[in-house]
Design a protein around this motif. Structure first.
Motif, PDB file in Angstrom:
ATOM      1  N   GLY A 258      -4.491 -21.410  10.542  1.00  0.00           N
ATOM      2  CA  GLY A 258      -3.300 -20.859  11.152  1.00  0.00           C
ATOM      3  C   GLY A 258      -2.303 -21.895  11.623  1.00  0.00           C
ATOM      4  N   ALA A 259      -2.758 -23.091  11.957  1.00  0.00           N
ATOM      5  CA  ALA A 259      -1.851 -24.127  12.466  1.00  0.00           C
ATOM      6  C   ALA A 259      -1.107 -24.857  11.356  1.00  0.00           C
ATOM      7  N   PHE A 260      -1.375 -24.515  10.089  1.00  0.00           N
ATOM      8  CA  PHE A 260      -0.580 -25.056   8.981  1.00  0.00           C
ATOM      9  C   PHE A 260       0.666 -24.190   8.828  1.00  0.00           C
ATOM     10  N   LYS A 261       1.824 -24.810   8.858  1.00  0.00           N
ATOM     11  CA  LYS A 261       3.069 -24.045   8.884  1.00  0.00           C
ATOM     12  C   LYS A 261       3.363 -23.308   7.585  1.00  0.00           C
ATOM     13  N   ASN A 262       2.780 -23.714   6.475  1.00  0.00           N
ATOM     14  CA  ASN A 262       3.109 -23.107   5.186  1.00  0.00           C
ATOM     15  C   ASN A 262       2.133 -22.015   4.758  1.00  0.00           C
ATOM     16  N   VAL A 263       1.388 -21.453   5.712  1.00  0.00           N
ATOM     17  CA  VAL A 263       0.398 -20.423   5.396  1.00  0.00           C
ATOM     18  C   VAL A 263       0.995 -19.023   5.535  1.00  0.00           C
ATOM     19  N   TRP A 264       0.706 -18.172   4.538  1.00  0.00           N
ATOM     20  CA  TRP A 264       0.945 -16.724   4.616  1.00  0.00           C
ATOM     21  C   TRP A 264      -0.417 -16.041   4.479  1.00  0.00           C
ATOM     22  N   TRP A 265      -0.535 -14.818   4.998  1.00  0.00           N
ATOM     23  CA  TRP A 265      -1.782 -14.060   4.855  1.00  0.00           C
ATOM     24  C   TRP A 265      -1.557 -12.869   3.923  1.00  0.00           C
ATOM     25  N   SER A 266      -2.278 -12.838   2.809  1.00  0.00           N
ATOM     26  CA  SER A 266      -2.315 -11.658   1.946  1.00  0.00           C
ATOM     27  C   SER A 266      -3.696 -11.039   2.108  1.00  0.00           C
ATOM     28  N   MET A 267      -3.745  -9.808   2.627  1.00  0.00           N
ATOM     29  CA  MET A 267      -5.046  -9.210   2.935  1.00  0.00           C
ATOM     30  C   MET A 267      -5.929  -9.110   1.705  1.00  0.00           C
ATOM     31  N   ALA A 268      -5.306  -8.841   0.561  1.00  0.00           N
ATOM     32  CA  ALA A 268      -6.121  -8.670  -0.642  1.00  0.00           C
ATOM     33  C   ALA A 268      -5.277  -8.812  -1.883  1.00  0.00           C
ATOM     34  N   ASN A 269      -5.945  -9.154  -2.956  1.00  0.00           N
ATOM     35  CA  ASN A 269      -5.389  -8.977  -4.284  1.00  0.00           C
ATOM     36  C   ASN A 269      -6.012  -7.702  -4.832  1.00  0.00           C
ATOM     37  N   GLU A 270      -5.162  -6.731  -5.185  1.00  0.00           N
ATOM     38  CA  GLU A 270      -5.623  -5.451  -5.705  1.00  0.00           C
ATOM     39  C   GLU A 270      -6.627  -4.795  -4.755  1.00  0.00           C
ATOM     40  N   TYR A 271      -6.145  -4.518  -3.547  1.00  0.00           N
ATOM     41  CA  TYR A 271      -6.995  -3.966  -2.487  1.00  0.00           C
ATOM     42  C   TYR A 271      -7.678  -2.673  -2.921  1.00  0.00           C
ATOM     43  N   ASP A 272      -6.991  -1.864  -3.751  1.00  0.00           N
ATOM     44  CA  ASP A 272      -7.517  -0.557  -4.122  1.00  0.00           C
ATOM     45  C   ASP A 272      -8.637  -0.635  -5.154  1.00  0.00           C
ATOM     46  N   SER A 300       0.788  -9.471   4.232  1.00  0.00           N
ATOM     47  CA  SER A 300       1.046  -8.499   3.170  1.00  0.00           C
ATOM     48  C   SER A 300      -0.275  -8.002   2.614  1.00  0.00           C
ATOM     49  N   ILE A 301      -0.189  -7.044   1.700  1.00  0.00           N
ATOM     50  CA  ILE A 301      -1.372  -6.534   1.001  1.00  0.00           C
ATOM     51  C   ILE A 301      -0.926  -6.093  -0.391  1.00  0.00           C
ATOM     52  N   HIS A 302      -1.641  -6.567  -1.401  1.00  0.00           N
ATOM     53  CA  HIS A 302      -1.249  -6.408  -2.804  1.00  0.00           C
ATOM     54  C   HIS A 302      -2.088  -5.315  -3.454  1.00  0.00           C
ATOM     55  N   ASN A 303      -1.463  -4.474  -4.274  1.00  0.00           N
ATOM     56  CA  ASN A 303      -2.125  -3.329  -4.883  1.00  0.00           C
ATOM     57  C   ASN A 303      -2.502  -3.573  -6.333  1.00  0.00           C
ATOM     58  N   GLY A 304      -3.433  -2.764  -6.807  1.00  0.00           N
ATOM     59  CA  GLY A 304      -3.725  -2.695  -8.230  1.00  0.00           C
ATOM     60  C   GLY A 304      -2.921  -1.569  -8.837  1.00  0.00           C
ATOM     61  N   VAL A 305      -3.351  -0.320  -8.567  1.00  0.00           N
ATOM     62  CA  VAL A 305      -2.659   0.872  -9.065  1.00  0.00           C
ATOM     63  C   VAL A 305      -2.006   1.635  -7.917  1.00  0.00           C
ATOM     64  N   LYS A 306      -2.740   1.806  -6.825  1.00  0.00           N
ATOM     65  CA  LYS A 306      -2.259   2.611  -5.702  1.00  0.00           C
ATOM     66  C   LYS A 306      -1.467   1.743  -4.722  1.00  0.00           C
ATOM     67  N   MET A 307      -0.216   2.089  -4.531  1.00  0.00           N
ATOM     68  CA  MET A 307       0.629   1.363  -3.583  1.00  0.00           C
ATOM     69  C   MET A 307       0.132   1.589  -2.157  1.00  0.00           C
ATOM     70  N   TYR A 308       0.025   0.505  -1.393  1.00  0.00           N
ATOM     71  CA  TYR A 308      -0.327   0.617   0.021  1.00  0.00           C
ATOM     72  C   TYR A 308       0.868   1.195   0.784  1.00  0.00           C
ATOM     73  N   ASP A 309       0.595   1.824   1.920  1.00  0.00           N
ATOM     74  CA  ASP A 309       1.681   2.323   2.749  1.00  0.00           C
ATOM     75  C   ASP A 309       2.266   1.155   3.541  1.00  0.00           C
ATOM     76  N   HIS A 310       3.316   0.566   3.001  1.00  0.00           N
ATOM     77  CA  HIS A 310       3.903  -0.620   3.623  1.00  0.00           C
ATOM     78  C   HIS A 310       4.734  -0.286   4.859  1.00  0.00           C
ATOM     79  N   ASN A 311       4.749   0.985   5.254  1.00  0.00           N
ATOM     80  CA  ASN A 311       5.332   1.335   6.545  1.00  0.00           C
ATOM     81  C   ASN A 311       4.443   0.866   7.698  1.00  0.00           C
ATOM     82  N   ASP A 312       3.221   0.486   7.396  1.00  0.00           N
ATOM     83  CA  ASP A 312       2.313  -0.075   8.395  1.00  0.00           C
ATOM     84  C   ASP A 312       3.052  -1.163   9.179  1.00  0.00           C
TER      85      ASP A 312
END
Length: 512
Positions: A258-272, A300-312
Motif C-alpha cells: 500500500g505504501a507504493f504510490k503506483n499501486v491500484w487494487w483490482s479485486m479480480a480478473n473475471e470475478y464471475d 476496481s473489479i473486472h468481469n468475464g461475462v456478467k458486469m459487476y454493479d459498479h454503482n457499489d
C-alpha cells in the motif's frame, strides 16, 4: 580497583548516551520525499507463528493529520511498518504492539516536496484521472498477468520493452496463473507448505518481495501497477480461500504494497468465473480495501461475462471486459465514474476468439474508446507458429508472461498516447459538429476537436465550424502515424479533402 571500575562504567554510560544521541539525531534528520515510502524496521527473535501471534501498527502524526498503518512480518526475524506521507513537513510516529519490544517506539522524519517526476498516486477526477498533485493522467495500459512470476531474464526483457513508453499502466496478478501458454511453475509461492500442503497461516515473504521489486521497477518507468488480487485460473488452491484467510491475505497486501504510490487494487480478473465466491464476497473484498487501505488507492473489479454493479460505493472506477469500445460514453453516463476497457479482446492469432484481433482492429478500438470518453487497455497473444495447439505450446505470449511484443498495435497506441497527452486536459465527448453524429468526437469547448472515422473511407467532408473562429486542420493517418497540416485556415462551413484511406482522423485547433 573500585575507582577504576567506576571510570569504566562511567565511560560506557557516556558512550551509550553518545550513541543514543546520535541515533536520535539520525532519526530526527531522517528524510523522505513526498509520496515515497518511509519504512520502519524492527528485529525480533521469533517463536511460534509471527504472522498470527504478533500485532504491530504505527500511528503517524502531522499537523492536522493522523494516519494509522499496520505492520507486517518480513521474514528472518524482521518486522516492518511502511508509510507513504502525502503532506510535506515534519511527521512523528509511535508504534503499538502486543509485544513489548515492538511497542511504544517513537521517532520523527522530515517529508520534503516531491521531485519533478513524482506526481503522487493516481486518483479519480470526475470522469477522468489525475495524480495527487493535479497533473492529468491518461491511463493507457496493457496486460501482463504473470510476468512477475517468470525467470529473471524474462522479467528483465519485459521491463526493457516497457521502457519505450508504450504504456503507463499494467495489469498483473498477485497469484501465479495456470492457463494455456502458462503452465510453468513460479520460482516462489505465496504461502509456506508443510508436507506438500499449504500452510495458509504463513505467508512466504520472498514471494512478495519479488512482486515489490517489480512494482518499484515499474514506478521508475512511470507505470502504474494494477494489482489483481484474485483470479480463477488456478491449480494450487489459491482461488478458493476461506474468508479468514482472504482477510489476512488482503491485509498483508495492504501492509506490504500500500505504501507504493503506483499501486491500484483490482479485486479480480473475471470475478464471475470464480465459483467459490459470491456477490457478497466481492462486496466484502471491496469494502475491506476501502476501510483498511490508509491511502485510498484506486479500486476496481473486472468481469468475464456478467458486469459487476459498479454503482457499489467502494468501486472507484469501472473496469470491464467488452468489445464495443465506442459504447464508452453510455457506460460512463450509467455509472458516473471513469470507464476503462481493460480487456476489449487482444491482438493475436490464437485458437480462442478473444485473441484474434488484427493490429488494425486493436488500434481502432483504442481510438473509438478514447474518443467516446472512456479509456482502453491493450493485450497481445501472438504465436510465432499457427499450427501449435494451446495445450502443447510453450510460447511466451506478452499477455501472460511478458517479454517482447510481436504485434503491430503497440506502436500506433503510443502514437495515440502522444496525441492525447498534447491535447487539452478538459477533453470530453461532443456532438457539436453538424454531419458528424456517426463518429466519436472529443472537444475542448470550441477551441479543439479530435474526430475519428474508423474504417469508413471519405474523399471529402463538410465541417460546420463556428463562424466567429478560425481553425487549423490536420489530417491524422492513425495507422501510418502521419500528421499532415492542411493549407490555410478554416471557419464556418468548410470542405475538407480527405485521403481515401481507412483509420483517418482530424485534429482541429482554433487559432488567433
Amino acid at each position: 580497583m573500585k575507582t577504576y571500575l567506576k571510570r569504566i562504567v562511567s565511560a560506557l554510560i557516556t558512550l551509550c548516551v553518545v550513541f543514543a544521541c546520535q541515533e536520535a539525531k539520525a532519526k530526527s534528520n531522517a528524510k523522505v520525499e513526498q509520496w515515497k515510502m518511509y519504512e520502519l524496521t524492527y528485529p525480533l527473535k521469533v517463536t511460534g507463528n509471527p504472522f498470527e501471534e504478533v500485532e504491530l501498527s504505527a500511528t503517524f502524526y502531522h499537523t492536522g493529520d493522523t494516519v494509522k498503518v499496520k505492520g507486517f512480518y518480513d521474514g528472518n526475524g524482521i518486522f516492518k511498518v511502511r508509510f507513504m506521507p502525502g503532506i510535506t513537513g515534519e511527521w512523528t510516529y509511535q508504534t503499538s504492539s502486543n509485544v513489548k519490544k515492538l511497542n511504544n517506539k517513537k521517532g520523527s522524519f522530515e517529508c520534503y516536496p516531491a521531485g519533478k517526476d513524482n506526481h503522487g498516486p493516481v486518483e479519480v477526477d470526475s470522469l477522468k484521472f489525475a495524480y495527487s498533485d493535479g497533473t492529468y493522467y491518461i491511463p493507457i495500459g496493457t496486460t501482463c498477468y504473470a510476468w512477475v512470476h517468470q525467470p529473471e531474464e524474462l522479467k528483465r526483457q519485459t521491463l526493457e520493452t516497457l521502457k519505450d513508453g508504450y504504456f503507463n499502466k499494467i495489469r498483473m496478478c498477485v497469484f501465479p496463473k495456470s492457463y494455456d501458454w502458462n503452465h510453468n511453475e513460479p520460482e516462489y509461492y505465496p504461502f509456506e507448505s508443510t508436507a506438500g500442503n499449504w500452510d495458509f497461516s504463513r505467508f512466504n515473504p520472498e514471494y512478495f518481495k519479488n512482486i515489490e521489486k517489480s512494482i518499484i521497477a515499474l514506478d521508475s518507468l512511470g507505470i502504474e501497477a494494477d494489482i489483481i488480487v484474485f483470479h480463477p485460473y488456478d491449480r494450487w488452491g489459491f482461488s478458493s480461500l476461506g474468508l479468514p484467510v482472504r482477510d489476512k491475505y488482503m491485509q498483508y497486501l495492504i501492509s506490504r504494497l500500500g505504501a507504493f504510490k503506483n499501486v491500484w487494487w483490482s479485486m479480480a480478473n473475471e470475478y464471475d468465473f470464480m465459483n467459490a465466491y459470491n456477490e457478497d464476497d466481492w462486496k466484502h473484498h471491496l469494502e475491506f480495501f476501502a476501510e483498511n487501505d490508509p491511502y485510498n488507492h484506486l479500486r476496481s473489479i473486472h468481469n468475464g461475462v456478467k458486469m459487476y454493479d459498479h454503482n457499489d460505493k467502494n468501486v472507484t472506477h469501472v473496469s470491464i471486459q467488452a468489445p464495443d469500445t465506442r459504447n464508452g460514453w453510455n457506460i460512463t453516463n450509467r455509472y458516473h465514474k471513469p470507464v476503462i476497457y481493460d480487456e476489449c479482446r487482444y491482438e493475436g492469432n490464437i485458437p480462442w476468439s478473444w485473441g484474434t484481433l488484427s493490429g488494425e482492429e486493436m488500434v481502432e478500438k483504442f481510438w473509438d474508446g478514447f474518443l467516446s470518453g472512456a479509456f482502453v487497455g491493450h493485450g497481445e497473444v501472438l504465436l510465432e507458429r499457427n499450427d501449435i495447439l494451446p495445450w502443447e505450446s510453450d510460447e511466451i505470449l506478452w499477455w501472460s508472461k511478458g517479454g517482447k511484443m510481436k504485434g503491430k498495435s503497440h506502436e500506433r497506441i503510443k502514437f495515440l498516447k502522444q496525441i492525447l497527452e498534447e491535447a487539452p486536459a478538459d477533453l470530453a465527448p461532443a456532438k457539436s459538429l453538424t454531419g458528424w453524429q456517426n463518429y466519436p468526437i472529443l472537444s475542448s469547448g470550441e477551441d479543439f476537436y479530435l474526430l475519428y472515422f474508423g474504417r469508413d473511407i471519405h474523399c471529402q467532408k463538410v465541417l460546420e465550424l463556428p463562424k466567429d473562429k478560425k481553425y487549423k486542420v490536420e489530417l491524422i493517418d492513425t495507422w501510418n502515424m502521419d500528421i499532415t497540416p492542411l493549407d490555410g485556415t478554416f471557419s464556418g462551413q468548410s470542405l475538407i479533402k480527405i485521403p481515401q484511406n481507412p483509420y483517418m482522423a482530424l485534429r482541429i485547433i482554433s487559432v488567433k
